[in-house]
Scaffold this motif. Structure first.
Motif, PDB file in Angstrom:
ATOM      1  N   VAL A 150      -3.828  -9.270   3.385  1.00  0.00           N
ATOM      2  CA  VAL A 150      -4.633  -7.948   3.448  1.00  0.00           C
ATOM      3  C   VAL A 150      -6.063  -8.362   3.365  1.00  0.00           C
ATOM      4  CG1 VAL A 150      -4.761  -5.810   2.303  1.00  0.00           C
ATOM      5  CG2 VAL A 150      -2.790  -6.783   2.207  1.00  0.00           C
TER       6      VAL A 150
ATOM      7  N   TYR B 207      -4.599  -3.425   7.018  1.00  0.00           N
ATOM      8  CA  TYR B 207      -3.334  -3.893   7.158  1.00  0.00           C
ATOM      9  C   TYR B 207      -2.898  -3.631   8.571  1.00  0.00           C
ATOM     10  CZ  TYR B 207      -3.064  -2.442   2.236  1.00  0.00           C
ATOM     11  OH  TYR B 207      -3.487  -2.531   0.931  1.00  0.00           O
TER      12      TYR B 207
ATOM     13  N   GLN C  42     -10.030  -7.029   3.147  1.00  0.00           N
ATOM     14  CA  GLN C  42     -11.073  -6.162   2.311  1.00  0.00           C
ATOM     15  C   GLN C  42     -12.204  -6.459   2.553  1.00  0.00           C
ATOM     16  OE1 GLN C  42     -12.320  -6.590  -1.353  1.00  0.00           O
ATOM     17  NE2 GLN C  42     -13.553  -4.744  -0.532  1.00  0.00           N
TER      18      GLN C  42
ATOM     19  N   PHE D 192      -9.528  -1.484   3.067  1.00  0.00           N
ATOM     20  CA  PHE D 192      -8.583  -2.625   3.249  1.00  0.00           C
ATOM     21  C   PHE D 192      -7.872  -2.724   4.775  1.00  0.00           C
ATOM     22  CE2 PHE D 192      -8.770  -1.906  -1.318  1.00  0.00           C
ATOM     23  CZ  PHE D 192      -8.642  -3.341  -1.886  1.00  0.00           C
TER      24      PHE D 192
ATOM     25  N   TYR E  31      -6.320 -10.926   0.255  1.00  0.00           N
ATOM     26  CA  TYR E  31      -5.213 -10.607  -0.781  1.00  0.00           C
ATOM     27  C   TYR E  31      -3.762 -10.934  -0.189  1.00  0.00           C
ATOM     28  CZ  TYR E  31      -8.855  -8.264  -3.362  1.00  0.00           C
ATOM     29  OH  TYR E  31      -9.914  -8.031  -4.121  1.00  0.00           O
TER      30      TYR E  31
ATOM     31  N   CYS F  59       0.964  -1.218   0.028  1.00  0.00           N
ATOM     32  CA  CYS F  59      -0.003   0.080  -0.170  1.00  0.00           C
ATOM     33  C   CYS F  59       0.685   1.178  -0.101  1.00  0.00           C
ATOM     34  CB  CYS F  59      -0.834   0.064   1.231  1.00  0.00           C
ATOM     35  SG  CYS F  59      -2.273   1.153   1.275  1.00  0.00           S
TER      36      CYS F  59
END
Length: 174
Positions: A149, A164, A151, A162, A137, A14
């Protein structure tokens, strides 16, 4: 601009070019957008010489066809790869990853161990209670030893968000 890289794989996950906020000092929420990208090429930039309209030469030669790719900007820009999880396999991954991350923190940032442990327990319960609302992901390397990750969509059903884990990324100025 800051890039957020996975501390275990080095994958770029990101950047701070998206709306981002730190939640409970445990994870970042990053707001994405659904976008369309076209690969249209402007013929004037490459010296294109189109045949006159209606000529057979124009239709037979073809040339570059345009295509449009749609997706979420965060996924497309950082080359995230969607990966399937059922609830049991995600719980296993989360347990393994949390243990690995805790060990990393004990060696590198002992003051973060307690906030991470408390926050991750709360976050894990929340994620598992809404498991079916999430997509998962991996970074470009597709290394399952790195961060997954998460989402989901906001209540509006249109805005992708998202998650993290703060302690699982390192910031790098770009």
């Amino acid at each position: 601009m800051k890039l957020f890289l996975d501390i275990f794989t080095g994958d770029e996950l990101c950047s701070d070019s998206y709306p981002i906020k730190l939640v409970d000092d445990v994870y970042y929420e990053v707001e994405g957008k659904n976008i369309s990208q076209s690969n249209d090429i402007d013929d004037s930039l490459i010296g294109g010489n189109k045949a006159p309209e209606g000529s057979e030469a124009a239709s037979e030669e073809g040339g570059v066809s345009s295509s449009t790719v749609t997706g979420i900007n965060v996924v497309m820009t950082h080359k995230l790869e969607e990966t399937p999880f059922d609830k049991a396999s995600f719980k296993d991954w989360l347990k393994t990853y949390s243990k690995k991350l805790k060990e990393h923190l004990q060696e590198n940032a002992p003051d973060r161990v307690q906030p991470f442990t408390a926050g991750m327990t709360k976050l894990a319960k929340d994620i598992l209670s809404k498991f079916d609302e999430y997509r998962f992901y991996l970074g470009e390397s597709m290394n399952i030893d790195g961060m997954v990750v998460l989402q989901y969509y906001r209540e509006d059903g249109l805005t992708p968000i998202f998650i993290y884990f703060k302690d699982g990324v390192r910031e790098e100025k770009y």
